[in-house]
Enzyme design. Structure first.
Site: not given
Ligand SMILES: [Zn+2]
Length: 214
Positions: A96, A121, A94
Site C-alpha cells: 500500500h 528502470y 503487494h
Molecule cells: Zn492490499
C-alpha cells in the site's frame, strides 16, 4: 538449508526491509513465492511486516489451500491470479505504498500506463502498469480483474489501494516493486514542475534493448 527454509527467510528479510524503508506499514502489504514443487508460501493475515516469524508463513498447495502455518493473507486471490495467468511468475509483492496510491487517485493518470516515462528502470523491470478499479478489501474480484488481463501485465495498480507486482523470484518482484514506487514518487515530486520525460524514441529503445513486453 532447504529450498522452503531459505524462501521463508527471504520473505521475512524482504518484508522487514520494505517496512524499514517506508514502503509499507506494519499491518499492510503481502509477499508470496512459489516453490519448485508448485506449492506457494505467502505472508499470513494479521501479522506485522517487521516481525514475521519464518515458521508462521502460510504454506499453500497448488490450489492455494492451506497446508501449514498461519492462515494466509486475505489478498491471496490477487496473488493466485498472477501465478495462474503468467507462467514465469515465481513471486508476487503487494504493498500500500504511498506514492503509488497517490498516483492511482489523480485524474490525469493514464489507466493503461500509469507511470510517466521518467527513468528507464521501471520500464525495464515492470513494463506498462495497468490501473484497476477500486475493490473492497478481500474482494476476490481483484483476482478476476488480474485474470482479465490474460497474463499480459506483470504489474497492476489497484485504485485507492496499491500496486501488485509479479517477478521471476521474490528478489526480482521486490526490486520491481521498488522501481514502481520510486517512479511514482518522482512523478509526485515533479508534479507541476513541467519535467522532461523520456521521449517516445527513448522508451522504444529501452523496450527493444531489454526485451520488454510493451
Ligand atoms: Zn492490499
Amino acid at each position: 538449508m532447504t529450498e522452503i527454509s531459505k524462501l521463508r527467510e527471504d520473505i521475512c528479510v524482504l518484508a522487514k526491509s520494505m517496512l524499514d524503508r517506508g514502503l509499507t506499514c506494519e499491518s499492510s502489504g503481502n509477499i508470496s513465492a512459489r516453490l519448485s514443487d508448485g506449492t506457494v508460501l505467502v505472508t499470513p493475515t494479521g501479522r506485522a511486516m517487521g516481525f514475521l516469524d519464518p515458521a508462521q508463513i502460510s504454506h499453500l498447495d497448488q490450489n492455494f489451500k492451506l497446508l501449514s502455518g498461519d492462515p494466509p493473507t486475505k489478498e491471496t486471490p490477487l496473488h493466485a491470479a498472477f501465478y495462474e495467468t503468467r507462467s514465469g511468475t515465481g513471486a508476487v509483492v503487494h504493498l500500500h505504498s504511498t506514492y503509488s496510491v497517490t498516483l492511482s487517485m489523480l485524474p490525469e493518470t493514464d489507466p493503461d500506463n500509469v507511470l510517466p516515462p521518467l527513468t528507464p528502470y521501471t520500464i525495464m523491470r515492470v513494463g506498462k502498469v495497468k490501473l484497476l478499479p477500486f475493490f473492497l478489501p478481500g474482494d476476490p474480484g481483484m483476482g478476476d480483474a488480474v485474470r482479465g488481463l490474460a497474463g499480459k501485465r506483470s504489474a497492476v495498480l489497484l485504485a485507492n489501494h496499491g500496486p501488485v507486482v509479479a517477478g521471476k523470484d521474490v528478489w526480482a518482484a521486490a526490486f520491481a516493486m521498488e522501481e514502481l514506487e520510486e517512479t511514482a514518487k518522482l512523478a509526485m515530486l515533479t508534479r507541476g514542475m513541467n519535467p522532461t520525460p523520456l521521449t517516445e524514441a527513448h522508451v522504444q529503445a529501452v523496450v527493444k534493448k531489454f526485451d520488454v513486453d510493451w
